[in-house]
Design an enzyme around this catalytic site. Structure first.
Site, PDB file in Angstrom:
ATOM      1  N   HIS A 169       0.846  -1.212   0.000  1.00 24.88           N
ATOM      2  CA  HIS A 169       0.000   0.000   0.000  1.00 24.88           C
ATOM      3  C   HIS A 169       0.879   1.259   0.000  1.00 24.88           C
ATOM      4  O   HIS A 169       0.852   2.052   0.954  1.00 24.88           O
ATOM      5  CB  HIS A 169      -0.852  -0.070   1.263  1.00 24.88           C
ATOM      6  CG  HIS A 169      -2.024   0.859   1.306  1.00 24.88           C
ATOM      7  ND1 HIS A 169      -1.908   2.229   1.282  1.00 24.88           N
ATOM      8  CD2 HIS A 169      -3.356   0.618   1.408  1.00 24.88           C
ATOM      9  CE1 HIS A 169      -3.109   2.772   1.363  1.00 24.88           C
ATOM     10  NE2 HIS A 169      -4.008   1.834   1.435  1.00 24.88           N
ATOM     11  N   ASP A 213     -10.467   6.675  -5.258  1.00 26.95           N
ATOM     12  CA  ASP A 213     -10.207   5.358  -4.644  1.00 26.95           C
ATOM     13  C   ASP A 213     -10.590   4.305  -5.684  1.00 26.95           C
ATOM     14  O   ASP A 213     -11.761   3.945  -5.810  1.00 26.95           O
ATOM     15  CB  ASP A 213     -11.044   5.190  -3.368  1.00 26.95           C
ATOM     16  CG  ASP A 213     -10.539   4.026  -2.511  1.00 26.95           C
ATOM     17  OD1 ASP A 213     -11.006   3.903  -1.362  1.00 26.95           O
ATOM     18  OD2 ASP A 213      -9.669   3.251  -3.002  1.00 26.95           O
ATOM     19  N   GLU A 273      -0.795   1.384  -5.321  1.00 22.30           N
ATOM     20  CA  GLU A 273      -0.613   0.117  -4.614  1.00 22.30           C
ATOM     21  C   GLU A 273      -0.656  -1.038  -5.619  1.00 22.30           C
ATOM     22  O   GLU A 273      -1.411  -0.985  -6.604  1.00 22.30           O
ATOM     23  CB  GLU A 273      -1.735  -0.036  -3.589  1.00 22.30           C
ATOM     24  CG  GLU A 273      -1.892   1.181  -2.676  1.00 22.30           C
ATOM     25  CD  GLU A 273      -3.284   1.301  -2.087  1.00 22.30           C
ATOM     26  OE1 GLU A 273      -3.825   2.420  -2.010  1.00 22.30           O
ATOM     27  OE2 GLU A 273      -3.840   0.267  -1.692  1.00 22.30           O
TER      28      GLU A 273
HETATM   29  O1  TA6 Z   1      -6.106   1.487  -0.622  1.00 21.93           O
HETATM   30  C1  TA6 Z   1      -7.117   2.450  -0.444  1.00 21.93           C
HETATM   31  C2  TA6 Z   1      -7.847   2.150   0.848  1.00 21.93           C
HETATM   32  O2  TA6 Z   1      -8.437   0.870   0.816  1.00 21.93           O
HETATM   33  C3  TA6 Z   1      -8.875   3.269   1.058  1.00 21.93           C
HETATM   34  O3  TA6 Z   1     -10.187   2.809   0.860  1.00 21.93           O
HETATM   35  C4  TA6 Z   1      -8.590   3.727   2.493  1.00 21.93           C
HETATM   36  O4  TA6 Z   1      -9.322   2.976   3.405  1.00 21.93           O
HETATM   37  C5  TA6 Z   1      -7.081   3.457   2.574  1.00 21.93           C
HETATM   38  O5  TA6 Z   1      -6.937   2.180   1.961  1.00 21.93           O
HETATM   39  C6  TA6 Z   1      -6.463   3.557   3.937  1.00 21.93           C
HETATM   40  O6  TA6 Z   1      -6.915   2.520   4.764  1.00 21.93           O
HETATM   41  P1  TA6 Z   1      -6.436   2.544   6.327  1.00 21.93           P
HETATM   42  O7  TA6 Z   1      -7.054   1.343   6.942  1.00 21.93           O
HETATM   43  O8  TA6 Z   1      -4.925   2.491   6.325  1.00 21.93           O
HETATM   44  O9  TA6 Z   1      -6.928   3.857   6.875  1.00 21.93           O
END
Ligand code: TA6
Length: 303
Positions: A169, A213, A273
């Site tokens: 991520h 997103d 990601e």
């Molecule tokens: O990768 C994008 C995502 O899935 C968004 O929907 C947002 O939730 C982000 O990840 C961050 O997630 P977190 O649990 O680290 O706040």
């Protein structure tokens, strides 16, 4: 049992790899070489910094990131495993799985030519059995050099098939979110998580001017982040990934998250990601291995 700083010291390499941290934040490995440096927390096996020669930091880390061995660290490269996002059957379970809030075991630090290779593995923890009642765990290998290469591998050591989703991520530091352009995903259909709609390939580079997103399915090309403000192009080459995610929370979501830092901090980051995100989960038969390999490199962009 997590490794103590004393135990970790035996892995240090003079003038190349050392350890920082304390009982509150946990230990991190700092790789400092003539041409590039990196910092990786054992909590989450999470890189929070990679700086190639004569470049500003490539990874973004929030000024409000928590380093308390409990809260997921906001920024760098969270390792999402064995599920991505909200668990499909248990939305109350931790977002993005169990790996990013566990302290990983450092297995080796090696110098290979001018690169430094860090090898870590996720230990089996009693407390994880509720979320993942299997023995299989991932390993991760970071190769720190002029390119930052990440290999996230899972081998099924259970006597039955396992199914999981995952992602690296990565939070990239950008000059300003509205001045960047992302290409390499033009031909990939995507799911817009904000609308729930599946969209055809955009056939155009991605620019961002609002909360974004998106899960891009079956990306075939290297992904390129063009940042004229930093006069650079970051290339994200990938193997084994069936999904790419592009995310920026924008102002409202960022304010609601509590650990993004200043109100306009979202303008300095974008997540690109690579992983295997539902519906492209990984299914492994006993003995099979799946590896995602992601290589991040930076080129100075012609003016
Ligand atoms: O990768 C994008 C995502 O899935 C968004 O929907 C947002 O939730 C982000 O990840 C961050 O997630 P977190 O649990 O680290 O706040």
């Amino acid at each position: 049992m997590t490794q103590s700083l004393e135990e970790l010291e035996k892995f240090s390499i003079p003038r190349t790899a050392s350890f920082w941290g304390d009982d509150d934040t946990g230990a991190c490995i700092h790789v400092a070489k003539s041409r590039n440096s990196a910092t990786v927390y054992l909590f989450g096996a999470q890189p929070i910094m990679w700086q190639p020669d004569e470049q500003a930091d490539v990874l973004w880390i929030s000024d409000a990131a928590e380093f308390d061995l409990h809260t997921p660290i906001r920024g760098g490269i969270p390792v999402c495993w064995p599920w991505f996002g909200s668990h499909p059957a248990h939305p109350e379970w931790p977002s993005h799985g169990i790996a990013r809030t566990a302290t990983w075991t450092l297995d080796a630090i090696e110098r290979i030519e001018t690169d430094v290779v860090l090898r870590l593995s996720l230990p089996v923890r009693e407390s994880d059995a509720k979320f993942w009642p299997h023995l299989s765990r991932p390993t991760i290998t970071y190769t720190v050099g002029d390119t930052f290469c990440i290999e996230l591998a899972t081998t099924n050591i259970d006597p039955h098939p396992i199914c999981f989703s995952q992602a690296l991520h990565t939070y990239f530091s950008v000059s300003d979110i509205e001045s960047i352009r992302i290409d390499g995903l033009e031909k990939a259909p995507f799911t817009d998580k904000l609308t729930g709609r599946k969209e055809p390939p955009a056939d155009a580079p991605i620019t961002i001017a609002a909360e974004t997103d998106r899960i891009y399915h079956r990306p075939q090309e290297p992904i390129r982040l063009h940042d004229p403000g930093f006069s650079r192009t970051i290339t994200i080459a990938h193997k084994g990934a069936t999904s790419a995610v592009v995310w920026n929370p924008w102002s409202e979501k960022s304010a609601s998250m509590g650990d993004m830092g200043e109100p306009d901090a979202y303008r300095g980051m974008v997540c690109i990601e690579t992983g295997n995100v539902p519906p492209d989960d990984v299914i492994l038969a006993p003995g099979e291995t799946h590896t995602i390999t992601t290589s991040i490199s930076v080129a100075v962009a012609a003016e």
